[in-house]
Write an enzyme that holds these catalytic residues in place. Sequence first.
Site, PDB file in Angstrom:
ATOM      1  N   HIS A  78       0.885  -1.085   0.127  1.00  7.00           N
ATOM      2  CA  HIS A  78      -0.005   0.069  -0.073  1.00  7.00           C
ATOM      3  C   HIS A  78       0.935   1.037  -0.170  1.00  7.00           C
ATOM      4  O   HIS A  78       0.546   2.257  -0.723  1.00  7.00           O
ATOM      5  CB  HIS A  78      -0.813  -0.098   1.101  1.00  7.00           C
ATOM      6  CG  HIS A  78      -1.911   1.189   1.219  1.00  7.00           C
ATOM      7  ND1 HIS A  78      -2.677   1.266   2.415  1.00  7.00           N
ATOM      8  CD2 HIS A  78      -2.372   2.025   0.193  1.00  7.00           C
ATOM      9  CE1 HIS A  78      -3.451   2.209   2.169  1.00  7.00           C
ATOM     10  NE2 HIS A  78      -3.311   2.706   1.128  1.00  7.00           N
ATOM     11  N   GLU A  81       2.348   2.035  -3.557  1.00  2.80           N
ATOM     12  CA  GLU A  81       1.173   2.485  -4.287  1.00  2.80           C
ATOM     13  C   GLU A  81       1.326   3.827  -3.956  1.00  2.80           C
ATOM     14  O   GLU A  81       0.932   4.700  -5.222  1.00  2.80           O
ATOM     15  CB  GLU A  81      -0.272   1.976  -3.808  1.00  2.80           C
ATOM     16  CG  GLU A  81      -1.408   2.665  -4.567  1.00  2.80           C
ATOM     17  CD  GLU A  81      -2.464   2.746  -3.501  1.00  2.80           C
ATOM     18  OE1 GLU A  81      -3.043   3.812  -3.503  1.00  2.80           O
ATOM     19  OE2 GLU A  81      -2.933   1.644  -3.162  1.00  2.80           O
ATOM     20  N   HIS A  82       1.320   4.661  -3.145  1.00  4.08           N
ATOM     21  CA  HIS A  82       1.206   6.059  -2.533  1.00  4.08           C
ATOM     22  C   HIS A  82       2.502   6.509  -3.427  1.00  4.08           C
ATOM     23  O   HIS A  82       2.512   7.625  -3.880  1.00  4.08           O
ATOM     24  CB  HIS A  82       1.217   6.179  -1.261  1.00  4.08           C
ATOM     25  CG  HIS A  82      -0.131   6.228  -0.630  1.00  4.08           C
ATOM     26  ND1 HIS A  82      -0.780   7.390  -0.161  1.00  4.08           N
ATOM     27  CD2 HIS A  82      -1.077   5.079  -0.483  1.00  4.08           C
ATOM     28  CE1 HIS A  82      -1.779   7.050   0.263  1.00  4.08           C
ATOM     29  NE2 HIS A  82      -2.206   5.963   0.042  1.00  4.08           N
ATOM     30  N   GLU A 152       3.468  10.725   3.052  1.00  4.50           N
ATOM     31  CA  GLU A 152       2.650   9.440   2.582  1.00  4.50           C
ATOM     32  C   GLU A 152       2.319   8.354   3.668  1.00  4.50           C
ATOM     33  O   GLU A 152       1.066   7.880   3.505  1.00  4.50           O
ATOM     34  CB  GLU A 152       3.374   8.900   1.542  1.00  4.50           C
ATOM     35  CG  GLU A 152       3.566   9.592   0.086  1.00  4.50           C
ATOM     36  CD  GLU A 152       2.091  10.486  -0.294  1.00  4.50           C
ATOM     37  OE1 GLU A 152       1.291   9.708  -0.632  1.00  4.50           O
ATOM     38  OE2 GLU A 152       1.948  11.557  -0.382  1.00  4.50           O
ATOM     39  N   GLU A 159      -5.915   7.106   6.324  1.00  2.00           N
ATOM     40  CA  GLU A 159      -7.143   5.967   5.559  1.00  2.00           C
ATOM     41  C   GLU A 159      -7.253   4.920   6.511  1.00  2.00           C
ATOM     42  O   GLU A 159      -8.295   4.502   6.534  1.00  2.00           O
ATOM     43  CB  GLU A 159      -6.378   5.628   4.220  1.00  2.00           C
ATOM     44  CG  GLU A 159      -6.262   6.591   3.256  1.00  2.00           C
ATOM     45  CD  GLU A 159      -5.401   5.943   1.772  1.00  2.00           C
ATOM     46  OE1 GLU A 159      -4.976   4.989   2.077  1.00  2.00           O
ATOM     47  OE2 GLU A 159      -4.910   6.975   0.964  1.00  2.00           O
TER      48      GLU A 159
END
Length: 527
Positions: A78, A81-82, A152, A159
């Site tokens: 994850h 991905e950022h 990030e 999130e």
Amino acid sequence: MLMTKRKRTVGPDGDSPMCDLEKSPNDKLSYRLLEFDNGFEALLISTSDPQKNKAAASMAVGAGSFSDPQGRCEGLAHYLEHMLFMGSKRYPGEDEMEEFLSKHGGYSNAYTEAGHTCYYFEINKTELHKALDMFAGFFVAPLMKEDSASREIQAIDSEFRLTQNSDGSRVEQLLASFATQGHPFRTFGWGSLASLSEATKKAGVDLNKELRDFYDTHYRAPRLRLCVYGVESLDSLEKAVRASFVGLPVMAKGEADAGPQEAALAAAGPPFAASALPLLLRVRPVKDVHKLCLAWQLPPVQHLYKTKPEQYVQHLVGHEGAGSLLSFLKKQGLATQLTAGVSGDSFESNSMCAMFGIDILLTRTGLEKWPDVAHAAMLYLEMLRRTGPQEWVFQEIKAVQDMDWRFLQESNPTDQVQSLACQMLPVYKVEREHILKAPYLMVDWDHKTVMTLLEHMRPENAMMHLLSSAYGRAKGAPTEDKGEGEGEDEGDEGDEGEDDGDDGDGEDEDGEGEEGEEEEEEGEGDE
């Protein structure tokens, strides 16, 4: 230079002799599948409709949170991905692509699932080529700037905190905590400030090195699948792809195309040991709800797209007509809604298992008599085993699928490129001619596999959780960041826990708040 291994093209009328891609008679788009020598594949979609004003593209990567390193850097997939959005060698500006997309009526996004990661963007049709070149930089030469890391990680933590308000995500992570120790299913794929920053510093782990190692291992040409939609010719789209995606990392000699993730998952086997089942959990929800959820781990079915045996069971268990399980429960005043099946996300359907769930929304009476509800579900499954799989049911489902395919409606381009890019990943083993039709294809009646699934769905193999506000309400996460340690309510109050079969609420497992790994539909990480 990208060397083509094979090219398949089908026009708007589906009559091209150059291609064996099967498409719907109602589909007026043109397609071209490019298969390159380095293992990379790209599906091009062209429309000649002058009313269309948006173009889109998506890249699916055959690695997700199940590939996070065991015992460290949880949430690494994850996090990567950022970080890929933080500029590339060709376009080093951190917000360069976002500013370009925004200026030209577009946007970009991404999500990380357990088994794969998907990136996508949309833009005005005239600016597709420039946007595609910027997008390619994510996978050819990303910078992954260290000075962006802290920000990030904070975004990922935000999130994660939001998912604490999702009962589905909380229960999903709780259930995962009962998987066999060291199994990929236990992975905390969301990531947080604690797992990506605090824990790595404490353990002396170089997070930036882990990030680059993850990228170098998994983001290679044979594990990348691109889909591009444009309001221009296929030749023009092909030229743009060839120009932008030169330089994709290639495989090391001897590596399998499917990648280390699939080998590891296949070797891991089912996540829950037989000795740990059956399992009953009582859970305090965030929402005011009474729900009984039953689940079973089944053999993998994600590659069985030609037979779809799980859809047979789903069709019957989830039926709402006369004689159905839901009809019976409604007449008894025990339930108002029932859904059943294997979710399409890769957390519940992967190379290790398929998680078949039956979710029943209970009335207050149903909550008081939940053992009767569970018993009724078990009796219904026993009836299906006793009568055996019926081919006429399969043919009925197949007829509906055939009709949906024949009269297929054109979908939103951005949704279409995401769906097709993911569908092309090697793990699904979709034959190239079926790339467009795979979700609708039902060719062979597989009595044996259907029966195998039903045999696994016995009471002694069940995982049940009873979600009810009658046990109290979990606070979830605060809407604003109140600082470290706040908003973590479950561990302190014993919100979720294992029950040994008595009528008590149970105790909190390990004293930890069990937060969700990914959104119920989208997966973690939509930015």
